[in-house]
Structure formats: structure tokens, C-alpha cells
Enzyme design. Sequence first.
Site, short mmCIF file in Angstrom:
data_model
loop_
_atom_site.label_atom_id
_atom_site.label_comp_id
_atom_site.label_asym_id
_atom_site.label_seq_id
_atom_site.Cartn_x
_atom_site.Cartn_y
_atom_site.Cartn_z
N CYS A 40 0.83 -1.38 -0.11
CA CYS A 40 0.07 0.10 -0.06
C CYS A 40 0.81 1.25 0.00
CB CYS A 40 -0.66 -0.13 1.08
SG CYS A 40 -2.10 1.50 1.20
N GLY A 77 -1.55 -5.50 -12.17
CA GLY A 77 -1.43 -4.15 -12.54
C GLY A 77 -1.95 -3.94 -13.97
N ARG A 108 -8.76 -2.38 -10.74
CA ARG A 108 -9.49 -1.26 -11.17
C ARG A 108 -10.56 -1.89 -12.47
NH1 ARG A 108 -4.94 2.95 -11.93
NH2 ARG A 108 -3.97 0.92 -12.20
C1 LIG Z 1 -9.21 2.36 -4.70
C2 LIG Z 1 -7.94 1.38 -4.25
C3 LIG Z 1 -7.87 0.75 -3.21
C4 LIG Z 1 -7.06 -0.36 -3.03
N1 LIG Z 1 -6.68 -0.74 -1.71
C5 LIG Z 1 -5.94 -1.80 -1.66
C6 LIG Z 1 -5.90 -2.66 -0.61
O1 LIG Z 1 -6.66 -2.54 0.49
N2 LIG Z 1 -4.96 -3.57 -0.53
C7 LIG Z 1 -3.97 -3.84 -1.44
O2 LIG Z 1 -3.14 -4.63 -1.32
N3 LIG Z 1 -4.02 -3.00 -2.53
C8 LIG Z 1 -5.05 -2.05 -2.73
N4 LIG Z 1 -5.01 -1.40 -3.85
C9 LIG Z 1 -4.12 -1.81 -5.11
C10 LIG Z 1 -4.78 -2.91 -5.84
O3 LIG Z 1 -5.06 -3.90 -5.09
C11 LIG Z 1 -3.87 -3.16 -7.25
O4 LIG Z 1 -2.58 -3.38 -6.73
C12 LIG Z 1 -3.85 -1.86 -7.95
O5 LIG Z 1 -4.94 -1.07 -8.08
C13 LIG Z 1 -3.35 -1.94 -9.51
O6 LIG Z 1 -3.93 -3.03 -9.97
P1 LIG Z 1 -5.10 -2.70 -11.22
O7 LIG Z 1 -4.47 -1.92 -12.34
O8 LIG Z 1 -5.75 -3.96 -11.77
O9 LIG Z 1 -6.06 -1.78 -10.53
C14 LIG Z 1 -5.97 -0.56 -4.05
C15 LIG Z 1 -6.25 0.20 -5.18
C16 LIG Z 1 -6.95 1.07 -5.35
C17 LIG Z 1 -7.21 1.75 -6.76
#
Ligand SMILES: Cc1cc2nc3c(=O)[nH]c(=O)nc-3n(C[C@H](O)[C@H](O)[C@H](O)COP(=O)(O)O)c2cc1C
Length: 313
Positions: free
Chosen positions: A100, A199, A222
Site C-alpha cells: 500500500c 497491474g 480497477r
Molecule cells: C481504490 C483502491 C484501493 C486499493 N486498496 C488496496 C488494498 O486494500 N490492499 C492492497 O493490497 N491493494 C490495494 N489497492 C491496489 C490494488 O489491489 C492493485 O494492486 C492496484 O490497483 C493495481 O491493479 P489494477 O491496475 O488492476 O487496479 C487499491 C487500489 C485502489 C485503486
Amino acid sequence: MRINNKELKNNLVFAPMAGVSDVGMRFLCSYYGADATFTEMLSAMAMEHNSSKNRLLTLTTDAEKIKVAQIFGKSPEIMAKIVNDESLEKFDAIDINMGCPAPKIIKNGEGSALMKNALLASKIIKACVNSSKKTVSVKIRLGFDKIVATDFAKMCEDSGASFITVHGRTQSQLFSGSVNYEEIAKVKSAVKIPVIGNGDVVDRESYLKMLGTGVDAVMVGRGAQGKPWIFSVLQGKELKINPYEVAKKHVEILRKYFDEKWLKLYMRKHFLWYLSGVKCASEQRVKIATSNDIEKSLAVLKSIFCDNDFENK
Ligand SMILES: Cc1cc2nc3c(=O)[nH]c(=O)nc-3n(C[C@H](O)[C@H](O)[C@H](O)COP(=O)(O)O)c2cc1C
């Protein structure tokens, strides 16, 4: 790939996302093909103090095939205790958040700040592994301000983690730039435990690119917002989806557990996500963004997706 001896069939995982990965979203993502779903990150410290909020965050449904609860913190002792918390009993695995990037988390030395402190990170993993009979995993980024993912992943493996998830960016990148597939591939080659790549997966093309790194499974965050059926799309399934019906189901599930006052504010962003991609809907977006009434917001979605001849793309 297996988690707690359960085979992932599609090798697709729904990401932990604070304020997004609610029990309704996890139900819908599972329904459309996610094999494993993560809760949003749960504060070990708050759980230690018996936070009632965390009890709502750990709600699950039978639709979720492999359930993973994610915790964050920096105290090996507290985390070792929390992995055995009653509210986590029904989960197949406990994931430790070491990725995070949020300022309030890293200020406390938690989340991705642990990627600058491999010694403490290792102590946390070992403490959780030793204290729990459950599968323990770790979610990381590529590093804090520089890329250290390969060494860090080896440390996670040596400390007893059963699998890791890598988001292909550093903390300093936050969500900017593009995902570094090469570094994800290096992590996969460096360890024997399964690696989930994460990602920017939003369609078949980005999904195949992520699979090209050699990872064992792909995590989507996302890309599932307002589109939980993405897990079917990624498998190449042709679907005719009515986002209004999906949003209605989302509300139906959350209504079982949450009061209307909270829900009407919480659902706004999800309703807007269900609308994303629809052209010429600015008036409807304003209606939803300012609405205090779930039924009225659903009616707006219905008017777009049912009353018009909407073709989902
Ligand atoms: C609004 C939001 C909240 C997130 N909360 C967490 C979380 O609680 N724990 C975590 O490990 N990653 C969290 N992430 C990261 C996502 O799990 C992920 O690693 C990141 O968005 C990249 O993946 P994506 O491009 O598919 O979104 C969060 C991302 C977003 C956008």
C-alpha cells in the site's frame, strides 16, 4: 496454482481494494469467473481493538470460491495474534499487505514502507506463518523508491509465504506510468512459490501481456470497477450484459448487511462506474452523483440500459 489446496481454474483473482472490494463486488466477480477474491486491507491494530467495521469488511458469500483476507500492520506480535481472529476463520488464506502506497499507511511504517525494511517484513511473515495453520501470502510492489522486488520476493519465500502477488510499480510511482512486465517476469523466475501478476489488466490484450510474464495467475483491480464481468471477458467469453441488472444485484447483496443511510452514499461511486463508457450520459451522471436515493439511481441506470437500445461493448 492452488490456494489452501483448492485449484484455481481460471487463474483469475479479484484484487483487494479499500472502499471497493465489498462483499457484493466479491460475489459478482466470483460469479463472473474470479477464482479467488481478497477483502480490502484490514488493520491488524484495529482488529486488536475489536473494531466492528472490520466485521463488516470480512463478510463473505458462498459464491466466493477461494477467500483471502488481507491484513496490514507492522507489529509481528499483533499480526501473529490477528491471523487467528475469529472473523478470519472462514478464509482460505491470509494475505499481508506490503504494497500500500498511501501516505497515512507508510508514515506508520506499514504497507509498502515494509519494502524498505526487509528484516521487519520477514519477522512479520514468519510470525504469521508460525502462528497460523492457514496459507499466508504477501502482496508487494516492485519496491519503495527503487526496484527490489526479486530479493524481496525471495525473502518472502524464505520466510514461509505460500504465494506472492506483485503489482508492477514502485511505491513512488503510485499509479502513474505503466506496469513493468519485465520486473514481474524476473520475480516469477526468482522464486518457486506461485506468483500472481497485477497491474493495468483491463482487457484481453493487457491480460495476455500479463500472462506473458509467466505468472501463475492474474489479479484485476480497477478493471473490475463497474465491470465485474471482466473475469468472463478475460476468458474470451462472449456475454450480453445489462449493467443495470448487475448494479441491482450489487445493491441486493449489500442491503442484506448495510443500512440504507450508508448504502446510498457508498453506492454512488459504483453506480457511476457502472455508467462509465456510456456516451452522452452527463445529465444522468449528475443525477447519480447528487442522488440520495438508491431506487432513483437504479432507475437512471435502467433508463439507459433497458429503455434504450443499449449494446454493451
Ligand atoms: C481504490 C483502491 C484501493 C486499493 N486498496 C488496496 C488494498 O486494500 N490492499 C492492497 O493490497 N491493494 C490495494 N489497492 C491496489 C490494488 O489491489 C492493485 O494492486 C492496484 O490497483 C493495481 O491493479 P489494477 O491496475 O488492476 O487496479 C487499491 C487500489 C485502489 C485503486
